[in-house]
Design a protein around this motif. Structure first.
Motif, PDB file in Angstrom:
ATOM      1  N   TYR A 342      -1.328   4.497  -6.065  1.00  0.00           N
ATOM      2  CA  TYR A 342      -0.718   3.916  -4.720  1.00  0.00           C
ATOM      3  C   TYR A 342      -1.626   2.629  -4.269  1.00  0.00           C
ATOM      4  N   MET A 343      -0.305   1.543  -4.274  1.00  0.00           N
ATOM      5  CA  MET A 343      -0.842   0.296  -3.287  1.00  0.00           C
ATOM      6  C   MET A 343      -0.281  -0.148  -2.325  1.00  0.00           C
ATOM      7  N   SER A 344      -0.182  -1.176  -1.395  1.00  0.00           N
ATOM      8  CA  SER A 344       0.456  -1.601  -0.217  1.00  0.00           C
ATOM      9  C   SER A 344       0.910  -2.814  -0.658  1.00  0.00           C
ATOM     10  N   ILE A 345       1.903  -3.608  -0.512  1.00  0.00           N
ATOM     11  CA  ILE A 345       1.640  -4.651   0.183  1.00  0.00           C
ATOM     12  C   ILE A 345       2.842  -5.913   1.141  1.00  0.00           C
ATOM     13  N   THR A 346       2.763  -7.117   1.785  1.00  0.00           N
ATOM     14  CA  THR A 346       2.854  -7.317   2.744  1.00  0.00           C
ATOM     15  C   THR A 346       4.695  -7.932   2.289  1.00  0.00           C
ATOM     16  N   SER A 347       5.501  -8.051   3.695  1.00  0.00           N
ATOM     17  CA  SER A 347       7.438  -8.466   3.302  1.00  0.00           C
ATOM     18  C   SER A 347       6.436  -9.961   3.196  1.00  0.00           C
ATOM     19  N   GLU A 348       7.481 -11.199   2.307  1.00  0.00           N
ATOM     20  CA  GLU A 348       7.709 -12.302   2.088  1.00  0.00           C
ATOM     21  C   GLU A 348       6.111 -13.114   1.472  1.00  0.00           C
ATOM     22  N   ARG A 349       5.619 -12.256   1.316  1.00  0.00           N
ATOM     23  CA  ARG A 349       4.256 -12.269   0.179  1.00  0.00           C
ATOM     24  C   ARG A 349       4.655 -14.039  -0.640  1.00  0.00           C
ATOM     25  N   SER A 350       3.745 -14.707  -0.945  1.00  0.00           N
ATOM     26  CA  SER A 350       4.554 -15.799  -1.441  1.00  0.00           C
ATOM     27  C   SER A 350       3.971 -15.514  -2.978  1.00  0.00           C
ATOM     28  N   ALA A 399      10.009 -12.634  -3.766  1.00  0.00           N
ATOM     29  CA  ALA A 399       9.785 -12.337  -2.452  1.00  0.00           C
ATOM     30  C   ALA A 399      11.153 -10.754  -1.952  1.00  0.00           C
ATOM     31  N   VAL A 400       9.751  -9.941  -1.519  1.00  0.00           N
ATOM     32  CA  VAL A 400      10.026  -8.845  -1.106  1.00  0.00           C
ATOM     33  C   VAL A 400      10.902  -8.055   0.072  1.00  0.00           C
ATOM     34  N   THR A 401      10.877  -7.315   0.859  1.00  0.00           N
ATOM     35  CA  THR A 401      11.158  -6.963   2.234  1.00  0.00           C
ATOM     36  C   THR A 401      11.177  -5.701   2.525  1.00  0.00           C
ATOM     37  N   GLY A 402      10.571  -5.713   3.241  1.00  0.00           N
ATOM     38  CA  GLY A 402      10.106  -4.386   3.357  1.00  0.00           C
ATOM     39  C   GLY A 402      10.546  -3.625   5.652  1.00  0.00           C
ATOM     40  N   PRO A 403      10.368  -2.892   4.985  1.00  0.00           N
ATOM     41  CA  PRO A 403       9.718  -1.427   4.766  1.00  0.00           C
ATOM     42  C   PRO A 403      10.519  -0.834   3.297  1.00  0.00           C
ATOM     43  N   LYS A 404       9.830  -0.460   2.183  1.00  0.00           N
ATOM     44  CA  LYS A 404      10.377  -0.012   1.064  1.00  0.00           C
ATOM     45  C   LYS A 404       9.081   0.076  -0.078  1.00  0.00           C
ATOM     46  N   GLU A 405       9.813   0.940  -1.269  1.00  0.00           N
ATOM     47  CA  GLU A 405       9.309   1.419  -1.436  1.00  0.00           C
ATOM     48  C   GLU A 405       9.224   1.914  -3.006  1.00  0.00           C
ATOM     49  N   TYR A 406       8.380   1.332  -4.144  1.00  0.00           N
ATOM     50  CA  TYR A 406       9.334   0.996  -5.092  1.00  0.00           C
ATOM     51  C   TYR A 406       7.733   1.776  -6.139  1.00  0.00           C
ATOM     52  N   VAL A 407       8.135   2.126  -7.178  1.00  0.00           N
ATOM     53  CA  VAL A 407       8.009   2.606  -8.196  1.00  0.00           C
ATOM     54  C   VAL A 407       8.124   2.903  -9.652  1.00  0.00           C
ATOM     55  N   LEU A 408       6.641   2.010 -10.050  1.00  0.00           N
ATOM     56  CA  LEU A 408       7.308   0.941 -11.263  1.00  0.00           C
ATOM     57  C   LEU A 408       6.474   1.995 -12.264  1.00  0.00           C
ATOM     58  N   ASP A 409       6.483   2.070 -14.055  1.00  0.00           N
ATOM     59  CA  ASP A 409       6.269   2.770 -14.918  1.00  0.00           C
ATOM     60  C   ASP A 409       5.682   1.476 -16.078  1.00  0.00           C
ATOM     61  N   LEU A 410       4.258   1.507 -15.800  1.00  0.00           N
ATOM     62  CA  LEU A 410       3.113   0.283 -16.531  1.00  0.00           C
ATOM     63  C   LEU A 410       2.890   0.890 -17.752  1.00  0.00           C
ATOM     64  N   GLU A 411       3.430   0.942 -18.861  1.00  0.00           N
ATOM     65  CA  GLU A 411       3.506   1.419 -20.340  1.00  0.00           C
ATOM     66  C   GLU A 411       2.533   0.754 -20.672  1.00  0.00           C
ATOM     67  N   MET A 412       0.920   0.475 -21.658  1.00  0.00           N
ATOM     68  CA  MET A 412       0.879   0.718 -22.409  1.00  0.00           C
ATOM     69  C   MET A 412       0.765   1.471 -24.409  1.00  0.00           C
ATOM     70  N   GLY A 434       5.427  -3.229   3.114  1.00  0.00           N
ATOM     71  CA  GLY A 434       5.182  -3.405   4.427  1.00  0.00           C
ATOM     72  C   GLY A 434       5.728  -4.514   5.086  1.00  0.00           C
ATOM     73  N   PRO A 435       5.391  -4.328   7.092  1.00  0.00           N
ATOM     74  CA  PRO A 435       6.250  -5.188   7.752  1.00  0.00           C
ATOM     75  C   PRO A 435       5.390  -6.682   7.085  1.00  0.00           C
ATOM     76  N   HIS A 436       5.970  -7.622   7.738  1.00  0.00           N
ATOM     77  CA  HIS A 436       6.231  -8.831   7.800  1.00  0.00           C
ATOM     78  C   HIS A 436       4.595  -8.925   7.574  1.00  0.00           C
ATOM     79  N   ALA A 437       4.238  -9.857   6.844  1.00  0.00           N
ATOM     80  CA  ALA A 437       2.567 -11.016   6.685  1.00  0.00           C
ATOM     81  C   ALA A 437       2.748 -11.403   8.054  1.00  0.00           C
ATOM     82  N   PHE A 438       1.645 -11.215   8.961  1.00  0.00           N
ATOM     83  CA  PHE A 438       1.330 -12.656  10.195  1.00  0.00           C
ATOM     84  C   PHE A 438      -0.181 -12.857  10.000  1.00  0.00           C
TER      85      PHE A 438
END
Length: 438
Positions: A342-350, A399-412, A434-438
């Motif tokens: 699990y991880m979290s990022i903010t909206s409008e990340r560069s 660029a992604v805008t939250g709040p939103k959840e992505y579930v990615l299957d990263l396969e090796m 998460g919300p817009h970065a500040f």
């Protein structure tokens, strides 16, 4: 007229000298000695001023000076100096033998009994002082003096301008007969009424709103930190620090009287005075996750997920790892293992932005590893950049805008040509935006 026998004593000085007349008889007399004449009004013998009655009394370069009982002809450059009276005598008296026919006393005296006493010409208004002068009686005569603050010019008394002599430290105001001193603003007269001393306006109610500092002849108003001095020089106005810069606070600046403060959004707390840091509800115990759930901290909040996320035919072998046993026929086309992260990022990340690194935990000799996004990136918002044979980087492409959840299957996928072996494992990454970065 009867013959008279008179004893005459005349002192040869210009000031009145003692004159003595002794009648031989006790009868009344109206005849005076040479140089004197009888004054009917005062019933006394009066000196004759020969300088006025005799025409051209003195000839040539000589000047006439009247004298008791006569006159003197002296050079015009000569001057008459009055002989001083003895200081020990306040009112000299002259013994005289009484005679009602004439005044036996000098000018300025009158007979009183057997003695001569001084006449107060000032009290009897027998003086010729000017209205601006003061009459001062002296022994045998009087003087005309100017009041204090005046000087005699000719026969008049003229006001003395004391201000010419700089008696005052600052300003001098001349008034008739005197003067007064004034001080500049910020000063007051000292005890000597001439010098000026500083006034401490701060102790006398200076109109400063906050701070007052006395200085020589004036004062200064100053303000506390966070205030500006107003145009009037007295009032203090609050400084809106928040309007000066948008970088004072990481999230939001709040102006307050004389200061400012920083606030953070919900789910964050102030770090120091200006920065915001996420509150880890999972560690602080402020989450609402129930039994059978796991708390996952994200930016500005948390998520509650099931502690067992393995779905058949996968079997949970640890808290976040599921495997599909090879003995199960349905596992043949499925990844051998799924690891939940699990991880979290903010909206409008560069973008592009590296957000997660994948690392192989077990490597077979001679095996070749490749990485891909197996599921969850339908809109091509992510991509995989392989670093080497055992690691790769998940990159945020858009660029992604939250709040939103992505579930990615990263396969090796691991392929070993030596033993003709192929297997795969999946890292199921839940990305919370998460919300817009500040």
């Amino acid at each position: 007229m009867k013959a008279t026998y008179v004893l005459l004593c005349v002192g040869l000085v210009v000031l009145p000298a003692t004159i003595c007349q002794s009648p031989a008889e006790r009868d009344s007399y109206t005849e005076c000695t040479d140089g004197y004449e009888w004054d009917v009004q005062t019933q006394l013998c009066r000196d004759i001023n020969e300088c006025e009655t005799i025409q051209q009394a003195c000839q040539g370069e000589m000047k006439c000076f009247n004298h008791y009982g006569g006159y003197l002809c002296l050079p015009r450059s000569a001057s008459v100096i009055t002989a001083p009276e003895p200081s020990s005598q306040s009112e000299p008296s002259v013994p005289v033998e009484s005679n009602e026919a004439f005044n036996p006393c000098p000018v300025g005296y009158r007979a009183q009994g057997d003695t001569c006493v001084d006449i107060d010409e000032c009290e009897l208004d027998m003086h010729d002082c000017q209205p601006s002068q003061e009459c001062i009686n002296t022994v045998g005569t009087y003087t005309c003096q100017c009041p204090d603050g005046y000087s005699k010019i000719g026969i008049e008394c003229v006001d003395i301008d004391e201000c010419r002599y700089r008696y005052c430290q600052h300003r001098c105001v001349n008034v008739p007969g005197s003067f007064s001193c004034e001080c500049e603003p910020g000063f007051q007269l000292a005890g000597n009424n001439r010098s000026c001393v500083d006034v401490n306006e701060c102790e006398m109610g200076a109109p400063c709103q906050q701070r007052c500092y006395n200085s020589y002849g004036t004062f200064l108003c100053r303000c506390d930190q966070g205030y500006d001095l107003g145009p009037d020089g007295f009032s203090c106005n609050d400084i809106d620090e928040c309007s000066y810069s948008s970088f004072l606070c990481q999230f939001q600046c709040v102006n307050e009287p004389g200061r400012f403060s920083c606030v953070c959004p919900e789910g964050y707390e102030l770090l120091g005075t200006r920065l915001c840091q996420d509150v880890n509800e999972c560690e602080t115990g402020t989450h609402q996750c129930g039994t059978g759930q796991v708390c996952v901290n994200i930016h500005g909040g948390h998520q509650c997920v099931n502690s067992n996320r393995c779905q058949d035919p996968f079997v949970q072998v640890s808290e976040n790892r599921c495997i599909c046993p090879v003995v199960k026929p349905e596992c043949r086309d499925l990844p051998f293992s799924i690891v939940h992260r699990y991880m979290s990022i903010t909206s409008e990340r560069s973008v592009p932005s590296d957000i997660f690194q994948i690392q192989a935990t077990s490597v077979y000799p001679g095996a070749y590893n490749s990485f891909r996004i197996r599921f969850g990136d339908e809109n091509d918002e992510f991509y995989i950049r392989q670093i080497n044979n055992i690691s790769a980087m998940l990159v945020l492409a858009r660029a992604v805008t939250g709040p939103k959840e992505y579930v990615l299957d990263l396969e090796m996928v691991s392929v070993s040509p030596l033993i003709n072996y192929q297997t795969s494992s999946v890292l199921r990454l839940s990305v919370y935006v998460g919300p817009h970065a500040f």
